[in-house]
Enzyme design. Structure first.
Site, PDB file in Angstrom:
ATOM      1  N   GLU A  45       4.275   2.838   9.170  1.00 50.85           N
ATOM      2  CA  GLU A  45       3.419   1.757   9.661  1.00 50.85           C
ATOM      3  C   GLU A  45       3.117   1.921  11.152  1.00 50.85           C
ATOM      4  O   GLU A  45       2.075   1.493  11.634  1.00 50.85           O
ATOM      5  CB  GLU A  45       4.106   0.401   9.395  1.00 50.85           C
ATOM      6  CG  GLU A  45       3.116  -0.717   9.171  1.00 50.85           C
ATOM      7  CD  GLU A  45       3.765  -2.037   8.770  1.00 50.85           C
ATOM      8  OE1 GLU A  45       4.935  -2.284   9.092  1.00 50.85           O
ATOM      9  OE2 GLU A  45       3.059  -2.849   8.143  1.00 50.85           O
ATOM     10  N   HIS A  70      20.218  18.042  -5.819  1.00 51.71           N
ATOM     11  CA  HIS A  70      20.057  18.477  -7.206  1.00 51.71           C
ATOM     12  C   HIS A  70      18.708  18.071  -7.771  1.00 51.71           C
ATOM     13  O   HIS A  70      18.514  18.055  -8.978  1.00 51.71           O
ATOM     14  CB  HIS A  70      21.196  17.905  -8.049  1.00 51.71           C
ATOM     15  CG  HIS A  70      22.530  18.368  -7.553  1.00 51.71           C
ATOM     16  ND1 HIS A  70      23.130  19.522  -8.007  1.00 51.71           N
ATOM     17  CD2 HIS A  70      23.340  17.877  -6.580  1.00 51.71           C
ATOM     18  CE1 HIS A  70      24.278  19.698  -7.363  1.00 51.71           C
ATOM     19  NE2 HIS A  70      24.416  18.720  -6.486  1.00 51.71           N
ATOM     20  N   LYS A 127      -3.730  -7.275   3.002  1.00 50.94           N
ATOM     21  CA  LYS A 127      -3.252  -8.658   2.958  1.00 50.94           C
ATOM     22  C   LYS A 127      -4.431  -9.624   2.850  1.00 50.94           C
ATOM     23  O   LYS A 127      -4.398 -10.588   2.092  1.00 50.94           O
ATOM     24  CB  LYS A 127      -2.466  -8.984   4.237  1.00 50.94           C
ATOM     25  CG  LYS A 127      -1.018  -8.528   4.211  1.00 50.94           C
ATOM     26  CD  LYS A 127      -0.336  -8.758   5.554  1.00 50.94           C
ATOM     27  CE  LYS A 127       0.637  -9.898   5.575  1.00 50.94           C
ATOM     28  NZ  LYS A 127       1.568  -9.897   6.717  1.00 50.94           N
TER      29      LYS A 127
END
Ligand SMILES: O=P(O)(O)OC[C@H]1O[C@H](O)[C@H](O)[C@@H](O)[C@@H]1O
Length: 427
Positions: A268, A289, A400
């Site tokens: 951000e 792994h 938003k």
């Protein structure tokens, strides 16, 4: 915090010591800019003053009235990740949950899983307007009412000077902690935003802030004198040479949330103007792994940031007469983890893949204070070097507004774009 950038040099991306020497003048200029910002408590830079400016006393006072089994923090992004990082790494005794998503089934399951009569709720939003946080809080409040619990007795608000949450705190006379001025959410772990949950979970706030202060004292006008800047400058220099991804790999279960916090900080703050570094989250030794295959043999476009405590409690591995496993007996899980860590470092370096080692002495208040502050300072330095506006998030705000428009929360042009979605459906 100790930073070793040796394995970032002379790898596939071609960063040489001479390049860092040449960059160091710019680090000096950036440091001056950062110090000026701190001296004037400018927006964002003020966060780097928190070790001095944050007063833990009112936070401790607000926490001391409770002795809960559960702490439910309702917040999102920077209003949840800092606290979660602290309580995961350092908390004990209290079951800390974070309602940082609005997945209905998960919210319901979380509420069903805690004894609401013995839960403290901390609703956290700097703006006091974030839809997810406010909606979740309304759901929590209703659940408490339905369970016959007086939510006003069990709710602490952490918010800015204005907004819906502040109004609610005033109306119901709730205990309220102030989010400090000039401190963006992703830089707020060491303020009221992160520290209330930490205090409830028994974290020593003074030691945490002392660790951060020690790291602040190490900021200097040269990357060779400051661990935080060494990391920020190296990450920037590698990004300039094509390290589009920064894979953060802590070697401690208790630091898994730290990688999540780091991802928000890095993405951000620095993902701007077509630049930045995509944070990837991995966990050592587990992801040796899985993801390590890609980091060693995939595209040469990554920095791998290996993070670990130098010491921790250990568990011996029992002796065994199983053939082929006798080399493990008499050793310990800690020794195994250490070997795995060094093997990963070496395997990346041998393949020309850049990596950096970041160490703290232990996962304790001091170490975590150093680590969080160090990463924040590294991020601010990177932002200065890249010339981006580190403390804003216009791309996040866009989404938003679009969501708010869709929900009928106002007239936002961003919401119109939703109907323009391109479709090519395959059934
Ligand atoms: O604390 P709030 O105002 O509720 O904001 C919570 C989060 O909202 C936004 O998505 C911002 O991009 C984040 O940086 C912030 O931390």
């Amino acid at each position: 915090m100790n930073v070793d950038i040796g394995n970032a040099l002379d790898g596939d991306l071609g960063l040489a010591r001479a390049d860092l020497d040449a960059l160091d003048d710019r680090v000096g200029d950036a440091h001056e800019r950062i110090e000026r910002g701190r001296a004037e408590a400018e927006h964002g830079y003020a966060a780097l003053n928190l070790p001095e400016t944050c007063d833990p006393e009112p936070i401790r006072r607000a926490a001391s009235g409770f002795d809960p089994d559960h702490l439910l923090t309702v917040g999102i992004g920077g209003s949840a990740l800092g606290a979660a990082t602290l309580t995961d790494a350092l908390g004990s005794g209290v079951d800390c949950r974070y309602l940082d998503n609005v997945d209905p089934a998960w919210v319901r399951a979380t509420l069903d899983d805690v004894a609401l009569s013995n839960t403290v709720v901390n609703v956290v939003s700097r703006s006091g307007t974030t839809a997810e946080t406010l909606s979740n809080f309304l759901v929590v409040r209703r659940a408490m009412e339905s369970a016959g619990v007086d939510w006003t007795e069990r709710t602490v608000v952490t918010t800015g000077g204005e907004g819906n949450l502040r109004a609610m705190a005033d109306e119901h006379d709730l205990p309220a902690l102030d989010v400090p001025e000039g401190v963006p959410g992703r830089f707020s772990a060491l303020s009221t935003v992160g520290l209330f949950a930490a205090a409830v979970a028994g974290v020593d706030l003074d030691e945490l802030l002392a660790g951060a202060a020690a790291e602040a004292d190490r900021l200097a006008g040269s990357l060779f004198e400051s661990p935080a800047y060494a990391y920020g400058a190296t990450a920037y220099a590698l990004a300039e040479r094509g390290a589009a991804t920064n894979a953060v790999m802590p070697y401690a279960e208790s630091l898994e949330r730290f990688a999540e916090w780091f991802a928000q900080l890095w993405a951000e703050s620095l993902g701007k103007d077509g630049g930045g570094q995509t944070p990837a989250r991995a966990l050592g030794a587990t992801d040796q792994h899985s993801q390590l295959q890609l980091y060693r043999a995939g595209p040469a476009d990554k920095l791998v940031t290996l993070v670990r405590p130098r010491g921790s409690a250990d568990t011996p591995i029992p002796e065994t007469d199983l053939e082929g496993l006798s080399y493990l007996g008499g050793s310990s899980l800690g020794e195994l983890l250490d070997a795995e860590f060094r093997a990963t470092e070496a395997s990346l370096a041998a393949a020309g893949r850049e990596n950096v080692r970041i160490e703290i002495d232990r996962v304790d208040e001091r170490g975590i204070g150093e680590l969080l502050y160090g990463m924040e300072a590294a991020c601010v330095l990177y932002g200065e070097l890249a010339g981006v506006s580190t403390f804003t998030q216009p791309a996040v705000e866009w989404g938003k507004k679009a969501a708010r428009g869709l929900l009928g929360g106002g007239d936002f042009a961003e919401a119109d774009a939703v109907s323009e979605k391109r479709r090519l459906e395959v059934e």
